[in-house]
Design a protein around this motif. Structure first.
Motif, PDB file in Angstrom:
ATOM      1  N   PHE A  52      -6.575  14.455  -4.421  1.00  0.00           N
ATOM      2  CA  PHE A  52      -7.865  14.846  -3.825  1.00  0.00           C
ATOM      3  C   PHE A  52      -8.296  13.861  -2.753  1.00  0.00           C
TER       4      PHE A  52
ATOM      5  N   GLY B 188     -14.194   1.157  -4.506  1.00  0.00           N
ATOM      6  CA  GLY B 188     -15.300   1.497  -5.406  1.00  0.00           C
ATOM      7  C   GLY B 188     -16.471   2.124  -4.678  1.00  0.00           C
TER       8      GLY B 188
ATOM      9  N   GLY C 102     -11.955  11.417  -5.117  1.00  0.00           N
ATOM     10  CA  GLY C 102     -10.760  10.819  -4.508  1.00  0.00           C
ATOM     11  C   GLY C 102     -10.422   9.478  -5.150  1.00  0.00           C
TER      12      GLY C 102
ATOM     13  N   LYS D  77       0.849  -1.200   0.000  1.00  0.00           N
ATOM     14  CA  LYS D  77       0.000   0.000   0.000  1.00  0.00           C
ATOM     15  C   LYS D  77       0.877   1.239   0.000  1.00  0.00           C
TER      16      LYS D  77
ATOM     17  N   ASP E 273      -6.661   2.530   2.529  1.00  0.00           N
ATOM     18  CA  ASP E 273      -6.127   1.553   3.493  1.00  0.00           C
ATOM     19  C   ASP E 273      -7.085   0.370   3.589  1.00  0.00           C
TER      20      ASP E 273
END
Ligand code: UDP
Length: 242
Positions: free
Chosen positions: A58, A136, A77, A12, A143
């Motif tokens: 964003f 989604g 975002g 990540k 995270d």
């Protein structure tokens, strides 16, 4: 692949990590460095999946604070994470690594739609697979998307690369005396409200026994060392394993 402890990893990356020294957007030198860092493991056959954030472009909460409808801001975002994913794909391909982007929001002319079985197939074929557009769904974070995808692809470990080199008992930037943990339990992260990952992501990893490693990507070669099982950053583990 024997020199590596882990065969399948979900990495990540925060959107902010891609900014490097810039105030906004992407500093191309950062994806280039990430490409150099992951290439040895890629060549050794480690399955590498990536979730990248969008905070460099964003964040839904920022939009909401400015009066925007939260879900609308969150959609923006998620689209920001697609931009970052495409930038990483371009860099990885230029570095000679096969890479696919799969989006949780359907946009077929830009990226494949996320289908779990197809994602696993890409990984088995040795392609770096980037999961774009978070989960989604609004009201979530990348995270949580990382925790979810790590569980779905049956990753051995979720590695979270941040700006800080591990988990501390308090913010090490404003408190230089802060103490770093080598290992810590999921419950302790939640009880102490340590800002490692949001509570949803931490709880999802806990429930599914997904180890989390936290380290700073600013350290050259740290991802490779983490994959080899060397002690880097902080590892979040079960209570009784401590
Ligand atoms: N986001 C969302 N659902 C998700 C993942 C992300 O709505 O499943 C939105 C949310 O607005 C978030 C933004 O995408 O603020 C960027 O993601 P994040 O803040 O997690 O990025 P990072 O902090 O890792 O750069």
């Amino acid at each position: 692949m024997s020199e590596y402890k882990y065969n399948r990893v979900l990495l990540k990356l925060s959107g902010e990590a891609l900014m490097g020294s810039k105030e906004f957007g992407i500093d191309p030198s950062v994806p280039e460095r990430i490409a150099r860092d992951i290439k040895p493991a890629y060549e050794a056959g480690v399955d590498i999946a990536i979730v990248v954030g969008g905070g460099n472009i964003f964040r839904g909460l920022t939009g909401a604070a400015a009066g925007m409808e939260r879900a609308q801001g969150d959609n923006m975002g998620m689209l920001a994470t697609v931009i970052n994913s495409l930038a990483l794909q371009d860099t990885f391909e230029k570095a000679g690594m096969d890479c696919r982007v799969m989006s949780a929001i359907e946009m077929r002319s830009v990226a494949e739609t996320y289908i779990r079985r197809r994602a696993i197939r890409h990984l088995e074929k040795g392609r770096i697979t980037i999961f774009a557009a978070g989960t989604g769904n609004p009201y979530f974070t990348t995270d949580t998307a990382a925790a979810l995808r790590a569980c779905e692809i049956d990753a051995d470990v979720l590695m979270k690369a941040t700006k800080v080199d591990g988990i501390y008992d308090q913010d090490p930037i404003s408190h230089p005396e802060a103490l770093k943990f080598d290992t810590i339990s999921y419950n302790e992260v939640l009880i102490r409200n340590l800002k490692v990952m949001d509570a949803t992501a931490t709880a999802l990893c806990h429930d599914n026994h997904m180890p989390i490693m936290v380290f700073s990507l600013d350290e050259e070669g740290v991802f490779d060392r983490a994959l080899r099982g060397e002690p880097v950053g902080t590892t979040v583990i079960e209570e009784d394993a401590q």
